[in-house]
Design an enzyme around this catalytic site. Structure first.
Site, mmCIF file in Angstrom:
data_model
loop_
_atom_site.group_PDB
_atom_site.id
_atom_site.type_symbol
_atom_site.label_atom_id
_atom_site.label_comp_id
_atom_site.label_asym_id
_atom_site.label_seq_id
_atom_site.Cartn_x
_atom_site.Cartn_y
_atom_site.Cartn_z
ATOM 1 N N HIS A 164 0.870 -1.187 0.000
ATOM 2 C CA HIS A 164 0.000 0.000 0.000
ATOM 3 C C HIS A 164 0.904 1.232 0.000
ATOM 4 O O HIS A 164 1.970 1.226 0.626
ATOM 5 C CB HIS A 164 -0.863 0.081 1.274
ATOM 6 C CG HIS A 164 -2.092 -0.769 1.278
ATOM 7 N ND1 HIS A 164 -2.492 -1.500 2.386
ATOM 8 C CD2 HIS A 164 -3.050 -0.978 0.327
ATOM 9 C CE1 HIS A 164 -3.633 -2.127 2.109
ATOM 10 N NE2 HIS A 164 -3.991 -1.831 0.869
ATOM 11 N N CYS A 258 -2.021 2.700 9.343
ATOM 12 C CA CYS A 258 -3.092 1.778 8.920
ATOM 13 C C CYS A 258 -4.191 1.657 9.967
ATOM 14 O O CYS A 258 -5.325 1.345 9.638
ATOM 15 C CB CYS A 258 -2.573 0.364 8.730
ATOM 16 S SG CYS A 258 -1.171 0.150 7.701
HETATM 17 N N1 ARG Z 1 -3.565 -7.256 6.889
HETATM 18 C C1 ARG Z 1 -4.016 -6.069 6.252
HETATM 19 C C2 ARG Z 1 -4.063 -6.273 4.748
HETATM 20 O O1 ARG Z 1 -3.201 -6.929 4.227
HETATM 21 C C3 ARG Z 1 -3.137 -4.912 6.599
HETATM 22 C C4 ARG Z 1 -3.621 -3.609 6.032
HETATM 23 C C5 ARG Z 1 -2.691 -2.479 6.275
HETATM 24 N N2 ARG Z 1 -3.289 -1.255 5.884
HETATM 25 C C6 ARG Z 1 -2.657 -0.229 5.288
HETATM 26 N N3 ARG Z 1 -3.324 0.881 5.127
HETATM 27 N N4 ARG Z 1 -1.433 -0.340 4.834
HETATM 28 O O2 ARG Z 1 -4.952 -5.800 4.068
#
Ligand code: ARG
Length: 264
Positions: A164, A258
């Protein structure tokens, strides 16, 4: 006043593997996760004076704690995410209904376009910086830009550990950002360098501690522990570094940013 949306980790856990950080063999500790989440909440609402709205956690949705992925928020507009992985798609009705019932105008991007909210779309100045490839699809950027009527700069993410945009890029104010070049493809690196006047380049070691997954409140930058080398470059720009141990959430590929969604 800075406002965030958070969701307590009552049902948080490693129940599937949808990014390289997640291993079913590396389970999180529920007691530790709760304590770490509470410490983050305490730091934000305590000395930093932010307001935190809370969403009700839902059994069977372990990643609902990562409210940054709910959608894109600007003023009273909420552009709802369309998650890539089936494992997270069940979160959408809960996020939508929270925003609906709190007076937001809820918008959808249109069918067939994956978009993971403020995990992949971050405003800086007049532009929204938007990541794609591992999660959000580039087609979502145009659709988002039309709804919010802003320029969206598409950036291709190259390293699956930084899946992300908010894992490798963090706006500090309208002209500066934390940034880990190793996460971007060469054209995206060029685009970031041209678009952001002041880039604080994060070391590889700190990037892997999710230094860029930071929450900025006023002149304070909140990150996971182990990002000590950010202290001086941040201080030189008038920011203070505040580290909170978020190791249980790192097992899921998440950290401070996050776990929060900025509302205003
Ligand atoms: N386990 C979650 C996923 O893989 C973690 C999300 C992390 N969120 C972020 N905004 N980077 O979707």
């Amino acid at each position: 006043m800075t406002r965030f949306l958070m969701c307590s980790p009552d049902y948080f856990g490693i129940e599937y593997e949808i990014n390289p950080w997640m291993r079913l063999s590396n389970q999180s500790d529920p007691v530790g996760a709760r304590a770490q989440w509470q410490e983050l909440h305490h730091v934000l609402t305590g000395s930093l004076g932010a307001a935190v709205e809370l969403m009700e956690p839902v059994k069977g949705l372990p990643d609902l704690v990562f409210t940054a992925n709910a959608g894109y928020v600007e003023g009273d507009l909420f552009v709802s995410s369309a998650f890539k992985h089936r494992e997270r798609q069940g979160e959408t009705p809960y996020f939508d209904s929270w925003f609906q019932s709190h007076g937001y105008r809820v918008r959808k991007l249109g069918p067939g376009c994956i978009f993971e909210g403020m995990g992949d779309a971050l405003p800086l100045g007049d532009t929204v910086f938007a990541g794609y490839r591992h999660r959000s699809e580039v087609c979502s950027h145009g659709a988002l830009g039309e709804i919010i009527r802003r320029r969206v700069l598409s950036l291709e993410l190259a390293d699956p550990y930084f899946y992300h945009l908010d894992t490798c890029f963090c706006p500090l104010d309208g002209s500066s950002a934390l940034y880990f070049p190793g996460a971007f493809d060469s054209y995206a690196n060029q685009a970031v360098r041209e678009a952001v006047p002041d880039l604080l380049v994060v070391s590889e070691a700190s990037a892997h501690r999710f230094a860029c997954n930071a929450v900025v409140v006023g002149q304070t930058v909140v990150t996971n522990t182990g990002c000590d080398d950010l202290k001086h470059p941040l201080a030189a720009r008038g920011y203070e570094l505040r580290m909170v141990d978020l190791s249980e959430f790192m097992k899921s590929g998440g950290s401070a940013k996050c776990l929060t969604l900025r509302l205003a």
